[in-house]
Design a protein around this motif. Sequence first.
Motif, mmCIF file in Angstrom:
data_model
loop_
_atom_site.group_PDB
_atom_site.id
_atom_site.type_symbol
_atom_site.label_atom_id
_atom_site.label_comp_id
_atom_site.label_asym_id
_atom_site.label_seq_id
_atom_site.Cartn_x
_atom_site.Cartn_y
_atom_site.Cartn_z
ATOM 1 N N SER A 78 -8.718 6.250 -62.483
ATOM 2 C CA SER A 78 -8.800 5.872 -61.085
ATOM 3 C C SER A 78 -10.216 5.397 -60.781
ATOM 4 N N GLN A 79 -10.444 5.075 -59.520
ATOM 5 C CA GLN A 79 -11.733 4.516 -59.132
ATOM 6 C C GLN A 79 -12.090 4.993 -57.725
ATOM 7 N N PHE A 80 -13.264 5.584 -57.610
ATOM 8 C CA PHE A 80 -13.786 5.937 -56.300
ATOM 9 C C PHE A 80 -14.540 4.737 -55.744
ATOM 10 N N VAL A 81 -14.245 4.386 -54.512
ATOM 11 C CA VAL A 81 -14.921 3.276 -53.831
ATOM 12 C C VAL A 81 -15.677 3.867 -52.647
ATOM 13 N N VAL A 82 -16.988 3.798 -52.718
ATOM 14 C CA VAL A 82 -17.844 4.405 -51.695
ATOM 15 C C VAL A 82 -18.583 3.296 -50.955
ATOM 16 N N ASP A 83 -18.411 3.252 -49.650
ATOM 17 C CA ASP A 83 -19.044 2.232 -48.813
ATOM 18 C C ASP A 83 -20.152 2.898 -47.995
ATOM 19 N N VAL A 84 -21.396 2.432 -48.162
ATOM 20 C CA VAL A 84 -22.531 3.037 -47.465
ATOM 21 C C VAL A 84 -23.390 1.958 -46.805
ATOM 22 N N THR A 85 -24.108 2.372 -45.782
ATOM 23 C CA THR A 85 -25.081 1.506 -45.111
ATOM 24 C C THR A 85 -26.447 2.177 -45.171
ATOM 25 N N PRO A 86 -27.447 1.539 -45.799
ATOM 26 C CA PRO A 86 -28.790 2.127 -45.830
ATOM 27 C C PRO A 86 -29.524 1.870 -44.518
ATOM 28 N N ASN A 87 -30.275 2.871 -44.077
ATOM 29 C CA ASN A 87 -31.058 2.750 -42.842
ATOM 30 C C ASN A 87 -32.385 3.475 -43.006
ATOM 31 N N ALA A 88 -33.353 3.075 -42.210
ATOM 32 C CA ALA A 88 -34.604 3.826 -42.087
ATOM 33 C C ALA A 88 -34.566 4.520 -40.733
ATOM 34 N N GLU A 89 -34.527 5.871 -40.756
ATOM 35 C CA GLU A 89 -34.432 6.636 -39.513
ATOM 36 C C GLU A 89 -35.512 7.707 -39.494
ATOM 37 N N ASN A 90 -36.343 7.669 -38.490
ATOM 38 C CA ASN A 90 -37.424 8.644 -38.341
ATOM 39 C C ASN A 90 -38.288 8.740 -39.593
ATOM 40 N N GLY A 91 -38.517 7.580 -40.213
ATOM 41 C CA GLY A 91 -39.368 7.539 -41.398
ATOM 42 C C GLY A 91 -38.691 7.933 -42.685
ATOM 43 N N LYS A 92 -37.407 8.272 -42.617
ATOM 44 C CA LYS A 92 -36.675 8.701 -43.806
ATOM 45 C C LYS A 92 -35.692 7.614 -44.247
ATOM 46 N N LEU A 93 -35.349 7.646 -45.545
ATOM 47 C CA LEU A 93 -34.353 6.729 -46.094
ATOM 48 C C LEU A 93 -32.990 7.404 -46.040
ATOM 49 N N VAL A 94 -32.076 6.796 -45.274
ATOM 50 C CA VAL A 94 -30.786 7.428 -44.993
ATOM 51 C C VAL A 94 -29.647 6.511 -45.424
ATOM 52 N N LEU A 95 -28.622 7.116 -46.039
ATOM 53 C CA LEU A 95 -27.391 6.399 -46.363
ATOM 54 C C LEU A 95 -26.287 6.887 -45.430
ATOM 55 N N LYS A 96 -25.774 5.994 -44.623
ATOM 56 C CA LYS A 96 -24.626 6.308 -43.777
ATOM 57 C C LYS A 96 -23.357 6.047 -44.587
ATOM 58 N N VAL A 97 -22.572 7.080 -44.817
ATOM 59 C CA VAL A 97 -21.338 6.940 -45.603
ATOM 60 C C VAL A 97 -20.228 6.472 -44.671
ATOM 61 N N ASN A 98 -19.827 5.227 -44.847
ATOM 62 C CA ASN A 98 -18.809 4.647 -43.968
ATOM 63 C C ASN A 98 -17.398 5.069 -44.357
ATOM 64 N N SER A 99 -17.139 5.104 -45.659
ATOM 65 C CA SER A 99 -15.797 5.484 -46.121
ATOM 66 C C SER A 99 -15.846 5.786 -47.609
ATOM 67 N N VAL A 100 -14.879 6.580 -48.040
ATOM 68 C CA VAL A 100 -14.673 6.858 -49.468
ATOM 69 C C VAL A 100 -13.181 6.707 -49.750
ATOM 70 N N HIS A 101 -12.857 5.933 -50.779
ATOM 71 C CA HIS A 101 -11.458 5.734 -51.172
ATOM 72 C C HIS A 101 -11.270 6.157 -52.623
ATOM 73 N N LEU A 102 -10.102 6.684 -52.915
ATOM 74 C CA LEU A 102 -9.657 6.869 -54.291
ATOM 75 C C LEU A 102 -8.679 5.747 -54.562
ATOM 76 N N GLY A 103 -9.144 4.701 -55.236
ATOM 77 C CA GLY A 103 -8.345 3.498 -55.359
ATOM 78 C C GLY A 103 -8.178 2.867 -53.981
ATOM 79 N N ARG A 104 -6.936 2.776 -53.514
ATOM 80 C CA ARG A 104 -6.639 2.214 -52.191
ATOM 81 C C ARG A 104 -6.396 3.294 -51.138
ATOM 82 N N MET A 105 -6.540 4.542 -51.548
ATOM 83 C CA MET A 105 -6.200 5.661 -50.666
ATOM 84 C C MET A 105 -7.469 6.263 -50.063
ATOM 85 N N PRO A 106 -7.590 6.259 -48.729
ATOM 86 C CA PRO A 106 -8.779 6.848 -48.097
ATOM 87 C C PRO A 106 -8.835 8.359 -48.300
#
Length: 228
Positions: free
Chosen positions: A112-140
């Motif tokens: 199978s395949q994990f599909v992880v969608d993230v958005t990088p941001n700089a917040e309060n001087g820190k490096l942050v990854l906002k996790v938008n979604s995680v799928h196992l194949g086509r299944m959220p």
Amino acid sequence: MCLKKFIAVLFLFIILLVGVYFFVSPVRNVEKLDHTASLSSLVQEKSDHATSLELNGGSPVLGYRLSESDVNDYLCSYLYESDETVDGAEAELLPEHIKFYINKHVVSFMESQFVVDVTPNAENGKLVLKVNSVHLGRMPIPMSVVWDRLNIDKASDVTVDKEMNEITLLNNLPDSISFEQADTTDEYINLSASVTIDSLRDIINLAPYLIPKDIQRNLSQKLNLFGQ
């Protein structure tokens, strides 16, 4: 009659198995993980062409630009060293977000395949990854399940905000390093951080991150000799 029921049950089971495989099977072909350079050697190799320095009268601003190829090199090196159950992986840069495709066997006979969608941001001087979604194949996958299964060492320099679905990276960096930008295009990840030096303590704290490892080792050896 029993034979007909058995055939019907078997047929339904096959249909169910095919359906499950369709939903969890890989959605993208990715390269198999092979032995690659270590993370530390990759940092040294790529820092020359990826790093920039701006001096505009204020605090120095360090820039770091990574191509999709660079990100994949880092990703594959990290996964090869840290997770032997991963078969293959690939990162895809997109405007304002990144997708990671990670191949694993959920069961021994089914990849199978994990599909992880993230958005990088700089917040309060820190490096942050906002996790938008995680799928196992086509299944959220519900984020509550993701955080329960995600194994992050509390002593590491990574923290998780489960309510905001955010991962903060590089928490152990000195306070004098403050991230100002973290964004993506379909070609690059652009990072920038300001460096504030107000005291000798700031210089001491920054030295391990600004002085190459080989120079640090040479200095340490010489200092040990003087101390004998």
